[in-house]
Design a protein around this motif. Structure first.
Motif, PDB file in Angstrom:
ATOM      1  N   GLU A  27       0.818  -1.221  -0.113  1.00 14.25           N
ATOM      2  CA  GLU A  27      -0.017   0.086  -0.038  1.00 14.25           C
ATOM      3  C   GLU A  27       0.898   1.330   0.050  1.00 14.25           C
ATOM      4  O   GLU A  27       0.625   2.303  -0.970  1.00 14.25           O
ATOM      5  CB  GLU A  27      -0.983  -0.113   1.091  1.00 14.25           C
ATOM      6  CG  GLU A  27      -1.612   1.293   1.186  1.00 14.25           C
ATOM      7  CD  GLU A  27      -2.717   1.254   2.651  1.00 14.25           C
ATOM      8  OE1 GLU A  27      -3.427   2.125   2.876  1.00 14.25           O
ATOM      9  OE2 GLU A  27      -2.787   0.128   3.156  1.00 14.25           O
ATOM     10  N   ASP A  28       1.879   1.092   0.946  1.00 14.44           N
ATOM     11  CA  ASP A  28       2.781   2.478   0.676  1.00 14.44           C
ATOM     12  C   ASP A  28       3.479   2.559  -0.324  1.00 14.44           C
ATOM     13  O   ASP A  28       4.046   3.737  -0.604  1.00 14.44           O
ATOM     14  CB  ASP A  28       3.756   2.375   2.277  1.00 14.44           C
ATOM     15  CG  ASP A  28       2.724   2.888   3.642  1.00 14.44           C
ATOM     16  OD1 ASP A  28       1.553   3.374   3.353  1.00 14.44           O
ATOM     17  OD2 ASP A  28       2.950   2.957   4.708  1.00 14.44           O
ATOM     18  N   ALA A  29       3.924   1.614  -0.705  1.00  8.37           N
ATOM     19  CA  ALA A  29       4.762   1.504  -1.979  1.00  8.37           C
ATOM     20  C   ALA A  29       4.166   2.122  -3.210  1.00  8.37           C
ATOM     21  O   ALA A  29       4.858   2.955  -3.759  1.00  8.37           O
ATOM     22  CB  ALA A  29       5.433   0.168  -2.328  1.00  8.37           C
ATOM     23  N   ASN A  30       2.795   1.785  -3.089  1.00 13.62           N
ATOM     24  CA  ASN A  30       1.945   2.264  -4.501  1.00 13.62           C
ATOM     25  C   ASN A  30       1.770   3.715  -4.072  1.00 13.62           C
ATOM     26  O   ASN A  30       1.971   4.451  -5.037  1.00 13.62           O
ATOM     27  CB  ASN A  30       0.683   1.363  -4.534  1.00 13.62           C
ATOM     28  CG  ASN A  30       0.799  -0.051  -5.061  1.00 13.62           C
ATOM     29  OD1 ASN A  30       1.921  -0.229  -5.589  1.00 13.62           O
ATOM     30  ND2 ASN A  30      -0.099  -0.752  -4.690  1.00 13.62           N
ATOM     31  N   PHE A  31       1.854   4.138  -2.836  1.00 14.77           N
ATOM     32  CA  PHE A  31       1.566   5.577  -2.903  1.00 14.77           C
ATOM     33  C   PHE A  31       2.812   6.446  -3.114  1.00 14.77           C
ATOM     34  O   PHE A  31       2.812   7.478  -3.750  1.00 14.77           O
ATOM     35  CB  PHE A  31       1.291   5.853  -1.378  1.00 14.77           C
ATOM     36  CG  PHE A  31       1.206   7.075  -0.922  1.00 14.77           C
ATOM     37  CD1 PHE A  31       0.066   8.061  -1.101  1.00 14.77           C
ATOM     38  CD2 PHE A  31       2.320   7.722  -0.311  1.00 14.77           C
ATOM     39  CE1 PHE A  31       0.207   9.483  -0.599  1.00 14.77           C
ATOM     40  CE2 PHE A  31       2.602   9.019   0.068  1.00 14.77           C
ATOM     41  CZ  PHE A  31       1.200   9.902  -0.223  1.00 14.77           C
ATOM     42  N   ILE A  32       4.164   5.868  -2.719  1.00 12.39           N
ATOM     43  CA  ILE A  32       5.141   6.299  -3.146  1.00 12.39           C
ATOM     44  C   ILE A  32       5.587   6.433  -4.652  1.00 12.39           C
ATOM     45  O   ILE A  32       5.799   7.573  -4.957  1.00 12.39           O
ATOM     46  CB  ILE A  32       6.479   5.527  -2.316  1.00 12.39           C
ATOM     47  CG1 ILE A  32       6.416   5.834  -0.914  1.00 12.39           C
ATOM     48  CG2 ILE A  32       7.810   6.010  -2.945  1.00 12.39           C
ATOM     49  CD1 ILE A  32       7.314   4.807  -0.138  1.00 12.39           C
ATOM     50  N   LEU A  33       5.047   5.382  -5.470  1.00  9.35           N
ATOM     51  CA  LEU A  33       5.357   5.318  -6.731  1.00  9.35           C
ATOM     52  C   LEU A  33       4.496   6.199  -7.413  1.00  9.35           C
ATOM     53  O   LEU A  33       4.733   7.239  -8.394  1.00  9.35           O
ATOM     54  CB  LEU A  33       5.032   3.911  -7.219  1.00  9.35           C
ATOM     55  CG  LEU A  33       5.945   2.738  -6.627  1.00  9.35           C
ATOM     56  CD1 LEU A  33       5.362   1.444  -7.325  1.00  9.35           C
ATOM     57  CD2 LEU A  33       7.362   3.384  -6.863  1.00  9.35           C
ATOM     58  N   GLU A  34       3.167   6.380  -6.996  1.00  2.00           N
ATOM     59  CA  GLU A  34       2.554   7.478  -7.597  1.00  2.00           C
ATOM     60  C   GLU A  34       2.646   8.827  -7.403  1.00  2.00           C
ATOM     61  O   GLU A  34       2.450   9.698  -8.162  1.00  2.00           O
ATOM     62  CB  GLU A  34       0.753   7.079  -7.225  1.00  2.00           C
ATOM     63  CG  GLU A  34      -0.314   8.062  -7.882  1.00  2.00           C
ATOM     64  CD  GLU A  34      -1.750   7.761  -7.404  1.00  2.00           C
ATOM     65  OE1 GLU A  34      -2.633   8.405  -7.687  1.00  2.00           O
ATOM     66  OE2 GLU A  34      -1.683   6.672  -6.598  1.00  2.00           O
ATOM     67  N   LYS A  35       3.057   9.283  -6.005  1.00  2.00           N
ATOM     68  CA  LYS A  35       3.159  10.668  -5.697  1.00  2.00           C
ATOM     69  C   LYS A  35       4.520  11.356  -5.879  1.00  2.00           C
ATOM     70  O   LYS A  35       4.543  12.382  -5.767  1.00  2.00           O
ATOM     71  CB  LYS A  35       2.702  10.590  -4.144  1.00  2.00           C
ATOM     72  CG  LYS A  35       1.384  10.380  -3.866  1.00  2.00           C
ATOM     73  CD  LYS A  35       0.368  11.207  -4.516  1.00  2.00           C
ATOM     74  CE  LYS A  35      -1.304  10.732  -4.260  1.00  2.00           C
ATOM     75  NZ  LYS A  35      -2.161  11.587  -4.967  1.00  2.00           N
TER      76      LYS A  35
END
Length: 358
Positions: free
Chosen positions: A156-164
């Motif tokens: 979840e946090d990885a996907n947030f980092i990649l997107e933002k």
């Protein structure tokens, strides 16, 4: 009574730990730009070329002369480079490491890395000529990075980092200087004229950007090709006996930029939620070169290392000698700006990046 107090204290500690975990997770979600990633060439190579067999290296003095601790890290400058300066300005971290840095720590993955390789270009042939990491291979390393990041912070946090996060893409200079207009680029010139070769560069750039988007990137700053004909080495090689700016090199760069700007507009329309920003560095850098005194520089046609006219990479070494006052120079070697040069250039471009992507 004592046992009751003991359990009460244990309960309080557990509650504090839970609140700490929740707060930490919330802090990540509230971060505007959690990390910075860089792809491309030597302008944003933080030391990846140290790990490969190529002549495009700079992990030795005098490179890094003014870096923290005076260390030559593989950054093609006397000090910090654009990924460091932008990450610092955004409050992400002080330094962006190279992905292939053997000292890379798990926590470094959270704030971003550089996959760039000095000598790389949008044209895969450019990277092959220099024996460096191509843009497509940089994407493969990015896929590996994603897997590692998910192991560190969770999906979840990885996907947030990649997107933002903010993605810097810097390439094109080597396609022109070290491929098309170089002695080793004769095969390229046999198959392409300038209009068709600039089409190839932009088509390759578009493919790369779409692949990066497919891997989760949304905020992407693509720096334009600079006025390559005005950097010291290209003045020496293509500027005649007076070492004037090589205008045919600059015209090719301008053609790449015009086509790239249009293609990025098209990508933004076709890719949902994409925020790809064409960032003009051609005109700001040209103005700095043409009016050095306005920015506190004295020397605009040679670098600080050696004669400043041809020395770069392995030819800028401990035997070359350097200038006494680097602050007077736009360029560190014959191809790359000084840290001050980068800072002055970013002062004119970073606001647009922040206002458009942050």
């Amino acid at each position: 009574m004592q046992l009751s107090n003991y359990y009460s204290r244990i309960g309080s500690i557990i509650l504090i730990l839970l609140l700490f975990i929740i707060t930490c997770k919330g802090a990540l979600q509230n971060t505007k730009i959690p990390a910075l990633f860089a792809f491309g060439d030597s302008i944003v190579d933080q030391g990846n070329n140290n790990a490969i067999k190529t002549l495009a290296k700079c992990n030795f003095p005098p490179y890094g002369r003014d870096f923290e601790g005076g260390m030559a890290t593989g950054r093609f400058s006397n000090g910090k480079t654009p990924p460091d300066l932008i990450a610092e300005e955004l409050g992400i971290t002080n330094l962006i490491p190279a992905y292939l840095d053997p000292n890379l720590k798990a926590e470094d993955l959270r704030t971003g890395v550089s996959f760039a390789s000095g000598g790389a270009g949008f044209d895969p042939e450019t990277s092959r000529l220099a024996s460096v990491i191509s843009l497509l291979d940089q994407l493969e390393q990015y896929k590996e990075y994603i897997w590692k990041l998910k192991r560190v912070v969770g999906e979840e946090d990885a996907n947030f980092i990649l997107e933002k996060s903010l993605y810097l893409v810097v390439a094109g200079s080597d396609d022109l200087a070290n491929n098309y207009f170089s002695a080793t680029g004769f095969k390229t010139r046999l198959h392409y004229n300038i209009p068709s070769y600039t089409d190839l560069i932009v088509a390759s750039a578009s493919t790369f950007l779409q692949e990066l988007y497919n891997l989760g990137a949304r905020r992407i700053a693509v720096l334009s090709t600079p006025p390559i004909g005005c950097v010291p080495s290209q003045r020496t090689l293509g500027g005649g006996i007076l070492r004037m700016c090589a205008e045919n090199y600059n015209q090719a760069a301008e053609l790449v930029n015009a086509k790239l700007s249009r293609e990025i507009d098209s990508l933004n329309q076709r890719l949902p939620q994409s925020r790809i920003l064409y960032t003009d560095v051609y005109n700001p850098l040209l103005h700095i070169i043409q009016h050095p005194q306005n920015y506190g520089f004295e020397f605009n046609n040679k670098g600080c290392c050696g004669t400043g006219k041809l020395e770069v990479a392995v030819f800028c070494n401990k035997f070359s000698g350097t200038c006494s006052d680097v602050s007077k120079y736009i360029f560190w070697d014959s191809f790359h700006p000084t840290e001050k040069g980068y800072r002055v250039l970013l002062n004119q471009t970073l606001d647009k990046i922040i206002n458009s992507l942050v």
